[in-house]
Design a protein around this motif. Structure first.
Motif, short mmCIF file in Angstrom:
data_model
loop_
_atom_site.label_atom_id
_atom_site.label_comp_id
_atom_site.label_asym_id
_atom_site.label_seq_id
_atom_site.Cartn_x
_atom_site.Cartn_y
_atom_site.Cartn_z
N GLY A 199 0.81 -1.22 0.00
CA GLY A 199 0.00 0.00 0.00
C GLY A 199 0.83 1.26 0.00
N HIS A 200 0.14 2.38 -0.07
CA HIS A 200 0.81 3.69 -0.11
C HIS A 200 1.14 4.21 1.30
CE1 HIS A 200 0.26 4.06 -4.38
NE2 HIS A 200 -1.04 3.84 -4.27
N TRP A 201 0.40 3.74 2.30
CA TRP A 201 0.63 4.16 3.69
C TRP A 201 0.85 2.93 4.56
CZ3 TRP A 201 0.95 9.06 5.86
CH2 TRP A 201 0.75 10.12 4.96
N VAL A 202 1.73 3.08 5.56
CA VAL A 202 2.14 1.95 6.39
C VAL A 202 1.82 2.21 7.85
CG1 VAL A 202 4.06 0.41 7.01
CG2 VAL A 202 4.08 1.59 4.79
N HIS A 203 1.14 1.26 8.46
CA HIS A 203 0.89 1.31 9.90
C HIS A 203 1.57 0.09 10.53
CE1 HIS A 203 -2.14 0.95 13.47
NE2 HIS A 203 -1.09 1.69 13.81
N ILE A 204 2.63 0.32 11.29
CA ILE A 204 3.32 -0.75 12.00
C ILE A 204 2.72 -0.82 13.41
CG2 ILE A 204 5.52 -1.59 12.89
CD1 ILE A 204 6.88 -0.25 10.52
N LEU A 205 1.95 -1.86 13.66
CA LEU A 205 1.20 -2.01 14.92
C LEU A 205 1.78 -3.17 15.70
CD1 LEU A 205 -1.24 -1.16 16.67
CD2 LEU A 205 -2.63 -2.75 15.31
N HIS A 206 2.31 -2.90 16.87
CA HIS A 206 2.99 -3.93 17.63
C HIS A 206 2.03 -4.95 18.23
CE1 HIS A 206 6.49 -0.87 18.15
NE2 HIS A 206 6.39 -1.35 16.93
N GLN A 207 2.56 -6.10 18.57
CA GLN A 207 1.77 -7.28 18.93
C GLN A 207 0.98 -7.15 20.22
OE1 GLN A 207 5.22 -9.86 19.12
NE2 GLN A 207 5.27 -9.78 21.35
#
Length: 334
Positions: free
Chosen positions: A79-87
């Motif tokens: 995708g164009h935008w990234v959300h890194i969401l921790h566990q």
């Protein structure tokens, strides 16, 4: 993109549910768990059960560490935008809608984030992240602010993939505050959008990486390294001032943590934070506070926990006596 390593099953399940409840569909959102070669199959089993085919799973062939795993998340993003969401973190309803609205209305921004809350192991809210602006919009003076204090957590942040690619991935030289260094780097090169609604939750508990690093003092030692790295991103005419502000702020945090650890009889963790505080800023009142606490640590080690507890109790009684007797003594003096 959800990086995992030996996740706790119930936390990861809650993380996945929080995303799936807002799922706009595979045409608009990729959802993937990227496992850093965990010691068991918890991540894959939870992904299969909760994701039900909607969430893809990728497992690294060997443990690569935090920065490499986060960078792997970016590499695997379509995708164009990234959300890194921790566990062990999660987002609240409206997170994706509100930030999507903000970035579509402000297509020039390179990053967007919302206000967040910090929760404990059981999900109880402990405190709120800073309110950066009462209204949604592009932030003013954001570089100066993010370089000199605590402002955000990963769960609350989305970044344009092109921004990551242009500026490079997370810095492998850092082990604890690589996210903060990235936010400063982005702020130096792109506008940042802010949503004041609380839409993300950051969980602090005894087993997560940040708490372990606090006990070792690694978080603040890493902060000193990060400040040396991001110093070059700062405006030349205010670089020295901003570096000093940042060092004093984080040195103060290290001293606060050291005092908390000492109050909980964790002398080893206290000593680690004192060492980090000295590295960050060791002038004036900061130095005096550090030396006083170091003296208490030596006293503790020389005489033991009982002696320190006895002194604390004596001080408590003296303070209580002053509170009880103070007004009467003042009345007699008048």
């Amino acid at each position: 993109m959800i990086p995992t390593y030996n996740p706790r099953a119930d936390y990861l399940e809650e993380t996945l549910h929080s995303v799936l409840q807002q799922d706009p569909g595979p045409e608009q959102m990729q959802i993937e768990v990227i496992d850093d070669c965990s010691k068991d199959n918890t991540a894959s089993e939870i992904t299969r059960r909760v994701g039900a085919g909607r969430v893809t799973f990728h497992r690294e062939s060997e443990n690569r560490g935090l920065s490499n795993t986060w960078n792997r998340c970016i590499e695997r993003t379509r995708g164009h935008w990234v959300h890194i969401l921790h566990q062990d973190d999660f987002v609240l309803p409206g997170f994706y809608d509100r930030l999507y609205h903000g970035i579509t209305c402000n297509p020039h921004v390179g990053m967007a984030f919302c206000r967040f809350a910090i929760i404990d192991a059981n999900g109880h809210w402990n405190r709120l992240g800073p309110l950066e602006s009462a209204t949604a919009g592009v932030l003013n003076n954001w570089l100066e602010r993010v370089a000199t204090g605590y402002h955000l957590e990963c769960a609350a942040v989305v970044v344009k993939r092109a921004t990551y690619e242009r500026l490079g991935g997370f810095n492998a030289e850092l082990t604890s505050v690589l996210d903060v260094e990235m936010w400063v780097r982005i702020a130096a090169h792109a506008p940042v959008y802010y949503e004041p609604q609380i839409l993300a939750l950051f969980r602090r508990h005894g087993d997560n990486v940040s708490m372990i690093q606090e006990r070792k003092g690694a978080n603040m030692e890493d902060m000193a390294r990060a400040i040396r790295i991001w110093k070059k991103y700062l405006p030349a005419n205010s670089r020295q001032q901003l570096e000093t502000q940042g060092r004093r702020y984080w040195g103060d945090i290290a001293l606060m943590l050291a005092q908390q650890f000492f109050s909980n009889d964790d002398v080893a963790a206290c000593t680690s934070q004192l060492r980090a505080a000295k590295t960050l800023w060791d002038h004036g009142q900061h130095r005096s506070r550090r030396l006083r606490l170091e003296a208490k640590v030596r006293f503790y080690r020389a005489l033991g926990r009982r002696a320190v507890s006895a002194v604390r109790e004596l001080r408590r009684r003296i303070r209580s006596a002053k509170l009880r007797n103070g007004p009467r003594e003042d009345s007699r003096n008048r």
